[in-house]
Write a protein that holds these residues in place. Structure first.
Motif, PDB file in Angstrom:
ATOM      1  N   HIS A 264      -2.686 -48.997  -9.124  1.00  0.00           N
ATOM      2  CA  HIS A 264      -2.432 -50.430  -8.962  1.00  0.00           C
ATOM      3  C   HIS A 264      -1.682 -50.695  -7.663  1.00  0.00           C
ATOM      4  O   HIS A 264      -0.894 -49.872  -7.197  1.00  0.00           O
ATOM      5  CB  HIS A 264      -1.611 -50.952 -10.144  1.00  0.00           C
TER       6      HIS A 264
ATOM      7  N   SER B  91      -6.401 -50.507  -4.289  1.00  0.00           N
ATOM      8  CA  SER B  91      -5.290 -49.771  -4.920  1.00  0.00           C
ATOM      9  C   SER B  91      -5.125 -48.369  -4.351  1.00  0.00           C
ATOM     10  O   SER B  91      -4.163 -47.675  -4.683  1.00  0.00           O
ATOM     11  CB  SER B  91      -5.518 -49.677  -6.434  1.00  0.00           C
TER      12      SER B  91
ATOM     13  N   LYS C  75      -4.013 -51.524 -18.734  1.00  0.00           N
ATOM     14  CA  LYS C  75      -3.017 -50.788 -17.952  1.00  0.00           C
ATOM     15  C   LYS C  75      -1.986 -50.114 -18.845  1.00  0.00           C
ATOM     16  O   LYS C  75      -1.665 -48.932 -18.658  1.00  0.00           O
ATOM     17  CB  LYS C  75      -2.329 -51.734 -16.967  1.00  0.00           C
TER      18      LYS C  75
ATOM     19  N   SER D  55      -7.537 -51.291  -9.237  1.00  0.00           N
ATOM     20  CA  SER D  55      -7.962 -52.523  -8.585  1.00  0.00           C
ATOM     21  C   SER D  55      -8.519 -52.215  -7.206  1.00  0.00           C
ATOM     22  O   SER D  55      -8.218 -51.178  -6.609  1.00  0.00           O
ATOM     23  CB  SER D  55      -6.764 -53.473  -8.443  1.00  0.00           C
TER      24      SER D  55
END
Length: 210
Positions: free
Chosen positions: A132, A16, A177, A13
């Protein structure tokens, strides 16, 4: 090269810590051992739009990427061919883009938001790494980067975050994920932790590839 490279897909993301992770990771290898191809260099041109239109233009959707060329160049690197590609300059007219020469290597890193969503690219990957960070931490990092490094207005950054970045992450990246081989939760600006993680990954890969 005498054999197919080992292909690792790295995605995360916004905010991240992916950029720092990549920097640490690549530092473990010599230039002829690893090569990186980034989705960011495959944005379709948006320089025909006015400045106001570009503020609202959504770059965080698969349609913003030259998907066919991205796949073509990854395939070429896997086949042992050198790729020449003009770098992406975030539509900044004051920057003259460089011509990138991407050479094949035993370890190929494919990086980008949609690399798992693009089926034809996902199937080329031997290993997948997912970075993440919790939403509020990721937004704080994004604001710090865009306000200071890129000179954007906070209102514009937050508009894009809530209307472009988050919806895109939820739809095109987060669902993959659980399918990744390694998930790195990066909620602290802990450089030592990131260095340690990349130490461990690179040591494993060295045993496997070299």
């Amino acid at each position: 090269m005498s054999k197919k490279p080992y292909v690792i897909g790295i995605a995360g993301s916004s905010g991240s810590g992916k950029t720092f992770f990549l920097k640490c990771f690549l530092n473990h290898f010599k230039d002829h051992e690893v090569t990186l191809i980034s989705q960011d260099d495959y944005y379709l041109p948006a320089n025909t739009k006015t400045q106001e239109e570009n503020k609202l233009y959504n770059f965080d959707v698969p349609a913003a990427i030259n998907r066919t060329l991205f796949y073509h160049d990854i395939s070429a690197l896997i086949a042992g061919k050198t790729v020449f590609k003009e770098e992406y300059t975030f539509n900044n007219p004051t920057i003259k883009p460089k011509m990138l020469e991407i050479k094949p290597a035993p370890l190929l890193i494919v990086e980008g938001l949609f690399i798992f969503h693009f089926e034809e690219i996902n199937t080329l990957l031997d290993e997948r790494i997912f970075l993440h960070a919790d939403e509020h931490i990721a937004l704080e990092r994004r604001l710090r980067r865009d306000l200071i490094e890129r000179g954007y207005f906070e209102e514009d950054v937050k508009y894009k975050w809530y209307n472009h970045v988050l919806p895109s992450f939820d739809e095109y990246l987060f669902p993959y994920k659980s399918q990744c081989d390694l998930i790195i939760e990066n909620n602290k600006d802990d450089t030592a932790m990131m260095v340690q993680v990349t130490d461990e990954i690179s040591a494993r890969l060295r045993k496997k590839l070299f």
